[in-house]
Scaffold this active site. Structure first.
Site, PDB file in Angstrom:
ATOM      1  N   CYS A   1      -1.553  -1.120  -3.923  1.00  0.00           N
ATOM      2  CA  CYS A   1      -2.736  -0.453  -3.524  1.00  0.00           C
ATOM      3  C   CYS A   1      -2.628   1.007  -3.286  1.00  0.00           C
ATOM      4  O   CYS A   1      -1.810   1.294  -2.390  1.00  0.00           O
ATOM      5  CB  CYS A   1      -3.502  -1.200  -2.225  1.00  0.00           C
ATOM      6  SG  CYS A   1      -3.814  -2.692  -2.206  1.00  0.00           S
TER       7      CYS A   1
ATOM      8  N   HIS B   1       0.907  -1.197  -0.139  1.00  0.00           N
ATOM      9  CA  HIS B   1      -0.086   0.031  -0.168  1.00  0.00           C
ATOM     10  C   HIS B   1       0.916   1.458   0.054  1.00  0.00           C
ATOM     11  O   HIS B   1       1.703   1.165   0.753  1.00  0.00           O
ATOM     12  CB  HIS B   1      -1.173   0.203   1.274  1.00  0.00           C
ATOM     13  CG  HIS B   1      -1.831   1.103   1.272  1.00  0.00           C
ATOM     14  ND1 HIS B   1      -1.459   2.438   2.350  1.00  0.00           N
ATOM     15  CD2 HIS B   1      -2.842   1.787   0.646  1.00  0.00           C
ATOM     16  CE1 HIS B   1      -2.257   3.253   1.771  1.00  0.00           C
ATOM     17  NE2 HIS B   1      -3.277   2.701   0.991  1.00  0.00           N
ATOM     18  N   SER B   2       0.610   2.176  -0.754  1.00  0.00           N
ATOM     19  CA  SER B   2       1.136   3.536  -0.865  1.00  0.00           C
ATOM     20  C   SER B   2       2.458   3.457  -0.959  1.00  0.00           C
ATOM     21  O   SER B   2       3.191   3.137  -1.880  1.00  0.00           O
ATOM     22  CB  SER B   2       0.667   4.307   0.373  1.00  0.00           C
ATOM     23  OG  SER B   2       1.246   5.536   0.185  1.00  0.00           O
ATOM     24  N   PHE B   3       3.540   3.892  -0.072  1.00  0.00           N
ATOM     25  CA  PHE B   3       5.086   3.716  -0.332  1.00  0.00           C
ATOM     26  C   PHE B   3       5.369   2.316  -0.198  1.00  0.00           C
ATOM     27  O   PHE B   3       6.661   2.107  -0.572  1.00  0.00           O
ATOM     28  CB  PHE B   3       5.590   4.687   0.859  1.00  0.00           C
ATOM     29  CG  PHE B   3       7.290   5.109   0.774  1.00  0.00           C
ATOM     30  CD1 PHE B   3       7.336   6.003  -0.327  1.00  0.00           C
ATOM     31  CD2 PHE B   3       8.026   4.202   1.460  1.00  0.00           C
ATOM     32  CE1 PHE B   3       8.694   6.018  -0.544  1.00  0.00           C
ATOM     33  CE2 PHE B   3       9.453   4.484   0.968  1.00  0.00           C
ATOM     34  CZ  PHE B   3       9.667   5.409   0.161  1.00  0.00           C
TER      35      PHE B   3
END
Length: 87
Positions: free
Chosen positions: A57, A29-31
């Site tokens: 994601c 997710h994200s980073f």
């Protein structure tokens, strides 16, 4: 750890690398997406033989980062990953 990428590399080296798991799935997710790409760039590509897919994601990794991957890692992600982005 000094940053999330170093943390990801240590988790891989200390837990995943020596795991007896035959099948590995990553949710990033994200980073976390940047961390996955960075791990593959840092020669952790031996995971590919056990990695089944990567679910990104809202990942903030870029296509520029993936272009620096080995051909094997790049093709794996092309065929076995998806990036769900909030619309």
């Amino acid at each position: 750890h000094k940053d999330p990428i170093e943390h990801n590399l240590r988790v891989y080296d200390q837990f995943v690398k020596n795991s007896k798991a035959d099948d590995i799935v990553i949710v990033a997710h994200s980073f976390g997406g940047v961390s996955v790409i960075s791990g593959l760039l840092a020669q952790r590509s031996e995971i590919l033989s056990r990695l089944r897919c990567v679910a990104f994601c809202d990942s903030v990794h870029t296509t520029t980062q993936t272009q620096d991957l080995s051909e094997k890692a790049y093709n794996f992600l092309k065929e076995n990953s998806i990036n769900w982005i909030q619309s």
